[in-house]
Design an enzyme around this catalytic site. Structure first.
Site, PDB file in Angstrom:
ATOM      1  N   ASN A   8       0.864  -1.181   0.000  1.00 12.22           N
ATOM      2  CA  ASN A   8       0.000   0.000   0.000  1.00 12.22           C
ATOM      3  C   ASN A   8       0.905   1.238   0.000  1.00 12.22           C
ATOM      4  O   ASN A   8       1.430   1.628   1.033  1.00 12.22           O
ATOM      5  CB  ASN A   8      -0.908  -0.012   1.238  1.00 12.22           C
ATOM      6  CG  ASN A   8      -1.811   1.211   1.289  1.00 12.22           C
ATOM      7  OD1 ASN A   8      -1.844   2.013   0.356  1.00 12.22           O
ATOM      8  ND2 ASN A   8      -2.537   1.365   2.379  1.00 12.22           N
ATOM      9  N   LYS A  10       0.049   4.195  -0.402  1.00 13.42           N
ATOM     10  CA  LYS A  10      -0.660   5.392   0.090  1.00 13.42           C
ATOM     11  C   LYS A  10      -0.401   6.554  -0.885  1.00 13.42           C
ATOM     12  O   LYS A  10      -0.261   6.309  -2.078  1.00 13.42           O
ATOM     13  CB  LYS A  10      -0.244   5.698   1.535  1.00 13.42           C
ATOM     14  CG  LYS A  10      -0.381   4.446   2.432  1.00 13.42           C
ATOM     15  CD  LYS A  10      -0.183   4.696   3.889  1.00 13.42           C
ATOM     16  CE  LYS A  10      -0.359   3.396   4.669  1.00 13.42           C
ATOM     17  NZ  LYS A  10      -0.217   3.540   6.098  1.00 13.42           N
ATOM     18  N   HIS A  96      -9.745   1.568   5.029  1.00 13.48           N
ATOM     19  CA  HIS A  96      -8.478   1.823   5.726  1.00 13.48           C
ATOM     20  C   HIS A  96      -8.712   2.894   6.789  1.00 13.48           C
ATOM     21  O   HIS A  96      -9.440   3.858   6.558  1.00 13.48           O
ATOM     22  CB  HIS A  96      -7.409   2.271   4.717  1.00 13.48           C
ATOM     23  CG  HIS A  96      -6.030   2.212   5.293  1.00 13.48           C
ATOM     24  ND1 HIS A  96      -5.590   3.139   6.214  1.00 13.48           N
ATOM     25  CD2 HIS A  96      -5.013   1.341   5.112  1.00 13.48           C
ATOM     26  CE1 HIS A  96      -4.346   2.831   6.560  1.00 13.48           C
ATOM     27  NE2 HIS A  96      -3.970   1.745   5.911  1.00 13.48           N
ATOM     28  N   GLU A  98      -6.977   5.283   7.738  1.00  9.33           N
ATOM     29  CA  GLU A  98      -6.634   6.663   7.327  1.00  9.33           C
ATOM     30  C   GLU A  98      -7.812   7.305   6.592  1.00  9.33           C
ATOM     31  O   GLU A  98      -8.122   8.473   6.804  1.00  9.33           O
ATOM     32  CB  GLU A  98      -5.374   6.645   6.449  1.00  9.33           C
ATOM     33  CG  GLU A  98      -4.129   6.361   7.292  1.00  9.33           C
ATOM     34  CD  GLU A  98      -2.991   5.715   6.536  1.00  9.33           C
ATOM     35  OE1 GLU A  98      -3.047   5.626   5.298  1.00  9.33           O
ATOM     36  OE2 GLU A  98      -2.045   5.272   7.207  1.00  9.33           O
ATOM     37  N   GLU A 166      -5.692  -4.303  10.640  1.00  8.13           N
ATOM     38  CA  GLU A 166      -4.648  -3.288  10.756  1.00  8.13           C
ATOM     39  C   GLU A 166      -4.898  -2.461  12.010  1.00  8.13           C
ATOM     40  O   GLU A 166      -5.617  -1.431  11.954  1.00  8.13           O
ATOM     41  CB  GLU A 166      -4.675  -2.357   9.540  1.00  8.13           C
ATOM     42  CG  GLU A 166      -4.303  -3.034   8.248  1.00  8.13           C
ATOM     43  CD  GLU A 166      -3.587  -2.057   7.314  1.00  8.13           C
ATOM     44  OE1 GLU A 166      -2.526  -2.418   6.810  1.00  8.13           O
ATOM     45  OE2 GLU A 166      -4.077  -0.932   7.117  1.00  8.13           O
ATOM     46  N   GLY A 172       2.545   2.494  11.007  1.00  7.25           N
ATOM     47  CA  GLY A 172       3.585   3.519  10.938  1.00  7.25           C
ATOM     48  C   GLY A 172       4.286   3.803  12.258  1.00  7.25           C
ATOM     49  O   GLY A 172       4.985   4.808  12.382  1.00  7.25           O
ATOM     50  N   SER A 209       3.277  -1.884  10.400  1.00 13.37           N
ATOM     51  CA  SER A 209       4.720  -1.977  10.678  1.00 13.37           C
ATOM     52  C   SER A 209       5.348  -3.306  10.239  1.00 13.37           C
ATOM     53  O   SER A 209       6.287  -3.790  10.878  1.00 13.37           O
ATOM     54  CB  SER A 209       5.008  -1.703  12.161  1.00 13.37           C
ATOM     55  OG  SER A 209       4.671  -0.368  12.472  1.00 13.37           O
TER      56      SER A 209
HETATM   57  P1  13P Z   1       2.874   0.644   7.754  1.00 13.86           P
HETATM   58  O1  13P Z   1       3.376  -0.655   7.167  1.00 13.86           O
HETATM   59  O2  13P Z   1       3.649   1.837   7.287  1.00 13.86           O
HETATM   60  O3  13P Z   1       2.758   0.548   9.229  1.00 13.86           O
HETATM   61  O4  13P Z   1       1.397   0.871   7.185  1.00 13.86           O
HETATM   62  C1  13P Z   1       0.492  -0.168   7.262  1.00 13.86           C
HETATM   63  C2  13P Z   1      -0.676   0.184   6.460  1.00 13.86           C
HETATM   64  O5  13P Z   1      -1.415   1.111   6.781  1.00 13.86           O
HETATM   65  C3  13P Z   1      -0.916  -0.600   5.242  1.00 13.86           C
HETATM   66  O6  13P Z   1      -2.184  -0.375   4.730  1.00 13.86           O
END
Ligand code: 13P
Length: 245
Positions: A8, A10, A96, A98, A166, A172, A209
């Site tokens: 992903n 993003k 997601h 976010e 997640e 992150g 992560s």
């Molecule tokens: P990270 O791997 O940067 O923690 O992000 C995970 C994520 O949100 C994947 O969709």
């Protein structure tokens, strides 16, 4: 069967990075595989599909969002599921944290988006996950089950379903739940699907992560059918090493 590994990106990347990274992924036996999925920004999907055709690459492409409106119409700025299908998207990421937080993704829009993409035979990767404060309460399992209940409102038929756990506190942050915590939630997800959606073949992912250093431990857990990778998917060396689990 290979586990599903979704990058992903993003809101990251550029034309140059797409050309560079995809040519690496096309050459590696670990990434040139349909179960390696690249969720790059939607605007680059056409370019990625062209590179894929030129190199004869076998990895899959995913979209990061889709319009809640169907097909075509007066919805300025929107991109429909049928357009994403034309661009080569096989999967799309939905729910997601976010987007739930920053884009006010409501349950109604999640359901419409899932319906629209299922109608185009694009497989939704439905994300659920609790915040740190919910994890610390006794109710985190109820919270996750409630998020899963969105799927019961989907009208379109489906036989394949990808659900990603997640936890927000792991995204992150470099903090990864214990193997027991991951297994517990993935078992909860599978039990939910067996109970309410027994016709669906479930692929359950973990995300948060994931790195070259921990991928092997996570991917070798029996309940884990794959991973959703954020930050580490932006560095091709790290991403290939995750795919070598
Ligand atoms: P990270 O791997 O940067 O923690 O992000 C995970 C994520 O949100 C994947 O969709």
């Amino acid at each position: 069967m290979s586990k599903l590994i979704i990058a992903n990106w993003k809101m990251n990347g550029s034309i140059e990075q797409i050309e560079h990274d995809l040519s690496i992924y096309a050459k590696s036996v670990y990434t040139n595989n349909p179960s390696v999925v690249l969720a790059i920004p939607n605007i680059y999907l056409y370019l990625a599909a062209q590179i894929q055709n030129k190199l004869g690459a076998k990895f899959s492409l995913a979209a990061q969002d889709v319009s809640k409106f169907r097909n075509y119409g007066a919805y300025t700025g929107e991109i429909s599921a049928s357009m994403l299908k034309e661009l080569g998207a096989k999967y799309f990421i939905i729910g997601h944290s976010e987007r739930r937080t920053y884009l006010n993704e409501t349950e109604d829009s999640l359901v419409h988006k899932i319906d629209n993409t299922l109608n185009e035979e694009i497989i939704p990767v439905f994300c659920i996950g609790e915040s740190k404060s919910i994890r610390e309460s006794v109710e985190y399992r109820d919270f996750l089950e409630n998020q899963l209940k969105t799927l019961l409102k989907v009208k379109s038929s489906f036989d394949k379903l990808v659900i990603a756990y997640e936890p927000i506190w792991a995204i992150g942050t470099g903090i990864v739940p214990t193997s027991e915590q991951i297994s517990e939630v993935l078992k909860l997800i599978k039990a939910f699907v067996q109970n309410y959606l027994p016709h669906a073949k479930i692929t359950a992912l973990y995300g948060g992560s994931v790195s070259g250093g921990n991928a092997s431990e996570i991917l070798n857990l029996p309940e884990v059918d794959g991973v959703l990778v954020g930050g580490a998917s932006l560095k091709p060396g790290d991403f290939v090493s995750i795919c070598t689990y």
